[in-house]
Scaffold this motif. Structure first.
Motif, PDB file in Angstrom:
ATOM      1  N   ARG A  32       0.849  -1.184   0.000  1.00  0.00           N
ATOM      2  CA  ARG A  32       0.000   0.000   0.000  1.00  0.00           C
ATOM      3  C   ARG A  32       0.887   1.236   0.000  1.00  0.00           C
ATOM      4  NH1 ARG A  32      -3.350  -2.462   5.071  1.00  0.00           N
ATOM      5  NH2 ARG A  32      -4.504  -4.107   3.940  1.00  0.00           N
ATOM      6  N   TYR A  33       0.315   2.331  -0.506  1.00  0.00           N
ATOM      7  CA  TYR A  33       1.159   3.523  -0.640  1.00  0.00           C
ATOM      8  C   TYR A  33       1.571   4.075   0.719  1.00  0.00           C
ATOM      9  CZ  TYR A  33      -2.531   6.835   0.670  1.00  0.00           C
ATOM     10  OH  TYR A  33      -3.469   7.545   1.353  1.00  0.00           O
ATOM     11  N   THR A  34       0.817   3.763   1.781  1.00  0.00           N
ATOM     12  CA  THR A  34       1.180   4.231   3.122  1.00  0.00           C
ATOM     13  C   THR A  34       2.280   3.377   3.758  1.00  0.00           C
ATOM     14  OG1 THR A  34      -0.623   2.911   4.051  1.00  0.00           O
ATOM     15  CG2 THR A  34      -1.089   5.220   3.547  1.00  0.00           C
ATOM     16  N   TYR A  65       5.139   2.535   2.248  1.00  0.00           N
ATOM     17  CA  TYR A  65       6.453   2.859   1.693  1.00  0.00           C
ATOM     18  C   TYR A  65       7.168   3.870   2.588  1.00  0.00           C
ATOM     19  CZ  TYR A  65       5.344   0.504  -2.709  1.00  0.00           C
ATOM     20  OH  TYR A  65       5.044  -0.436  -3.663  1.00  0.00           O
ATOM     21  N   THR A 123       7.337   0.486  -7.187  1.00  0.00           N
ATOM     22  CA  THR A 123       7.145   1.748  -6.471  1.00  0.00           C
ATOM     23  C   THR A 123       6.255   2.676  -7.289  1.00  0.00           C
ATOM     24  OG1 THR A 123       9.363   1.505  -5.539  1.00  0.00           O
ATOM     25  CG2 THR A 123       8.322   3.658  -5.350  1.00  0.00           C
ATOM     26  N   PRO A 124       5.187   3.144  -6.731  1.00  0.00           N
ATOM     27  CA  PRO A 124       4.331   4.092  -7.462  1.00  0.00           C
ATOM     28  C   PRO A 124       4.999   5.445  -7.604  1.00  0.00           C
ATOM     29  CG  PRO A 124       3.542   3.830  -5.217  1.00  0.00           C
ATOM     30  CD  PRO A 124       4.654   2.837  -5.387  1.00  0.00           C
ATOM     31  N   ASP A 125       4.436   6.248  -8.513  1.00  0.00           N
ATOM     32  CA  ASP A 125       4.929   7.608  -8.713  1.00  0.00           C
ATOM     33  C   ASP A 125       4.266   8.502  -7.669  1.00  0.00           C
ATOM     34  OD1 ASP A 125       5.927   9.960  -9.549  1.00  0.00           O
ATOM     35  OD2 ASP A 125       4.889  10.024 -11.481  1.00  0.00           O
ATOM     36  N   PHE A 126       5.028   8.791  -6.601  1.00  0.00           N
ATOM     37  CA  PHE A 126       4.442   9.559  -5.505  1.00  0.00           C
ATOM     38  C   PHE A 126       4.249  11.034  -5.873  1.00  0.00           C
ATOM     39  CE2 PHE A 126       6.137   5.907  -3.194  1.00  0.00           C
ATOM     40  CZ  PHE A 126       5.045   5.588  -2.408  1.00  0.00           C
TER      41      PHE A 126
END
Length: 588
Positions: free
Chosen positions: A475-477, A479, A519-522
């Motif tokens: 989940r993005y949280t 990272y 890794t998403p593009d934050f």
């Protein structure tokens, strides 16, 4: 000339400490070993032993640590802070058989007394939180996802009754990303009786310690019982470091390390590209001169008054150097030469102690004892979905087979395939290499993967241990702030087993790994917010103008208003004149 191997030196240094510990029920002893390594490097190993009980008045055993152990029902504790990599190919066998060194970062394992697993987990959490505050470290982040229960790799080092062993639970946790710094050294020194103000601990300075090529701090607490049945709690604190002599001496002229000028380098003239503007440096041509004051910034400030009184066997400082190299020491110290390469000294309580070694050319190195196994580990594969791990395990012995346990503690987002586990020699699979396997699969966001493999490597052979794994999407949280750097994977632990007792006699840690996950593009949320705000501003502005603004004709705006103004001014002027004419008196 007879050269002493590292195991022989270890036995000579441990013997007096064992005698001292058995002679006094509540005592303290310390010693320092300095060993010359190839490449103008020095191994400095500090060892402090404190004995006490939970019920004593804590004259030397730290009360703060005793209360933590008593509150969490911890019967044996091992805590390691390590920074750097031990170069076994250049430095040989690791100091103290690898018992005092852990993996990169922080490593903790303990035997906790509890009735069941849930109670053991609760006490393990209590222990982590308390040690986190005591040593200013992030040990409170060792949760269930970073905790394993080894089965074959560790055995208790202390004395435990059979009834107590049945109630003990072994738990192990690592933090490979934890940076080790001076904030961890300060509470470490506060546990010593002399607090780093006197004795060999006065040499421990953060600027020197953390400038080393490799350094490790460890705390081992275990119960020790005598033949009479009287038991005590023994805490062994060790600080091991490998110092670069040339780098340490260079700080006298410049605090910032600078490369030496080319005219000061010893160049290999046999290289085809050797010339006035190019140089291939030769290492180990000359043993550089050094002293304790130059390497540590200060001499030893006497001996600790609380340390045991030295005997014929107990000493404070030992130097392991080549026999032909001279050594000079301060006045007031007593020398005891145990072998041609090992010279030990007893310090005086009120006198500073320093050691000076002059330059020696050509360089003379000690005989290095190779470790039981040379180990290295690396990531294989490519892409963001799958990967693999390959461990290269080499047996340097030409006549004996080595048996060991290979332990992997993997995070839950690494999902290994057990059917891909293979051990090959020269590219051929040998069914006799893997003796036993213990595998505990991971649960998402609850616990990590535990893999223990017992292997047997023939003499002079190299084994390749491989397995594949899948990468989970987080989940993005979940990272970290520097997500593109990657995730640190804890080093593998290799426990060498004795052929007769099947107990661990030597420990080796591989290097940690850096795993790259999808890794998403934050920056995309920021771009979406900016684009959405722009669209909303344009839409709101247009609608607001339509609802509020009043539309009139162009002719009315240009002509009508001007005529109305002129007409108004003329009518006002005429009315004023009429009023003025009516006020004048009439004449006949």
């Amino acid at each position: 000339m007879r050269l002493l191997s590292w195991p022989s030196i270890t036995q000579l240094l441990l013997a007096p400490l064992a005698v001292a510990s058995a002679s006094d029920y509540n005592d303290y002893s310390e010693n320092l070993l300095l060993k010359s390594l190839p490449g103008n490097s020095i191994l400095a190993s500090f060892r402090f032993v404190s004995n006490g009980t939970f019920d004593s008045h804590h004259s030397v055993f730290p009360r703060s640590l005793a209360q933590i152990l008593q509150q969490s029902q911890t019967k044996e504790l091992h805590l390691k802070f390590t920074l750097g990599r031990w170069d076994a190919e250049q430095w040989g066998r690791q100091v103290w058989d690898g018992r005092t060194a852990g993996g990169t970062g922080v490593e903790l394992w303990a035997w906790v007394e509890a009735a069941d697993d849930s109670e053991a987990d609760a006490r393990w959490t209590t222990l982590n939180n308390a040690l986190s505050g005591l040593f200013c470290a992030s040990l409170n982040f060792i949760d269930s996802t970073r905790t394993i229960r080894p089965v074959m790799s560790f055995q208790p080092a202390g004395h435990h009754s059979p009834e107590r062993l049945e109630r003990l639970h072994l738990l192990h946790g690592t933090l490979p990303r934890e940076p080790v710094c001076t904030e961890n050294l300060t509470p470490f020194l506060k546990l010593l009786p002399c607090k780093g103000k006197a004795g060999i601990s006065s040499l421990l300075d953060g600027h020197r310690l953390f400038d080393a090529q490799w350094q490790s701090m460890s705390i081992d607490v275990k119960p020790v019982c005598e033949e009479s049945g009287k038991c005590q709690l023994q805490m062994e604190q060790t600080v091991d470091m490998v110092l670069d002599v040339e780098r340490s001496l260079g700080k006298k002229d410049s605090p910032v390390p600078k490369p030496p000028p080319i005219e000061q380098l010893s160049c290999d003239q046999e290289k085809p590209y050797a010339g006035g503007d190019s140089c291939f440096p030769l290492s180990g041509v000359t043993d550089l001169p050094w002293s304790l004051s130059e390497m540590f910034g200060r001499p030893v400030r006497g001996s600790c008054p609380l340390a045991v009184v030295p005997t014929e066997e107990a000493t404070h400082v030992c130097v392991n150097i080549a026999e032909k190299r001279s050594i000079f020491v301060s006045q007031g110290s007593e020398e005891r030469k145990r072998s041609p390469e090992l010279r030990c000294f007893t310090l005086h309580e009120n006198l500073d102690f320093d050691i000076v070694l002059p330059e020696l050319s050509p360089s003379t190195n000690l005989l290095l004892t190779p470790p039981p196994v040379y180990a290295s580990r690396s990531l294989t594969g490519h892409g963001q979905e799958r990967g693999g791990i390959q461990a290269v395990l080499n047996n340097p012995s030409s006549n004996s087979t080595v048996e060991f346990v290979y332990l992997e503690s993997l995070p839950w987002f690494m999902k290994p395939y057990l059917h891909t586990l293979s051990a090959t020699i020269s590219g051929k699979d040998d069914g006799n290499i893997i003796q036993d396997i213990y595998y505990r699969p991971a649960l998402d966001r609850k616990r990590g993967t535990q893999l223990e493999v017992r292997l047997r490597v023939p003499p002079g052979e190299t084994v390749l241990l491989n397995y594949e794994f899948d990468k989970a999407v987080l989940r993005y949280t979940e990272y970290p702030p520097d997500a593109n750097r990657g995730f640190d994977i804890a080093p593998a632990i290799i426990s060498i087993l004795d052929s007769s007792s099947q107990k661990s006699t030597f420990s080796i840690r591989t290097t940690s790994l850096l795993l790259s996950l999808p890794t998403p593009d934050f920056s995309m949320p920021y771009n979406v917010i900016i684009l959405t705000s722009t669209v909303m501003a344009l839409a709101f502005g247009s609608i607001f103008n339509i609802l509020v603004r009043r539309f009139v004709g162009a002719d009315e705006v240009i002509g009508g208003s001007l005529v109305s103004k002129i007409r108004g001014h003329v009518m006002a002027f005429v009315a004023k004149k009429r009023r003025a004419g009516g006020d004048k008196p009439k004449t006949e």
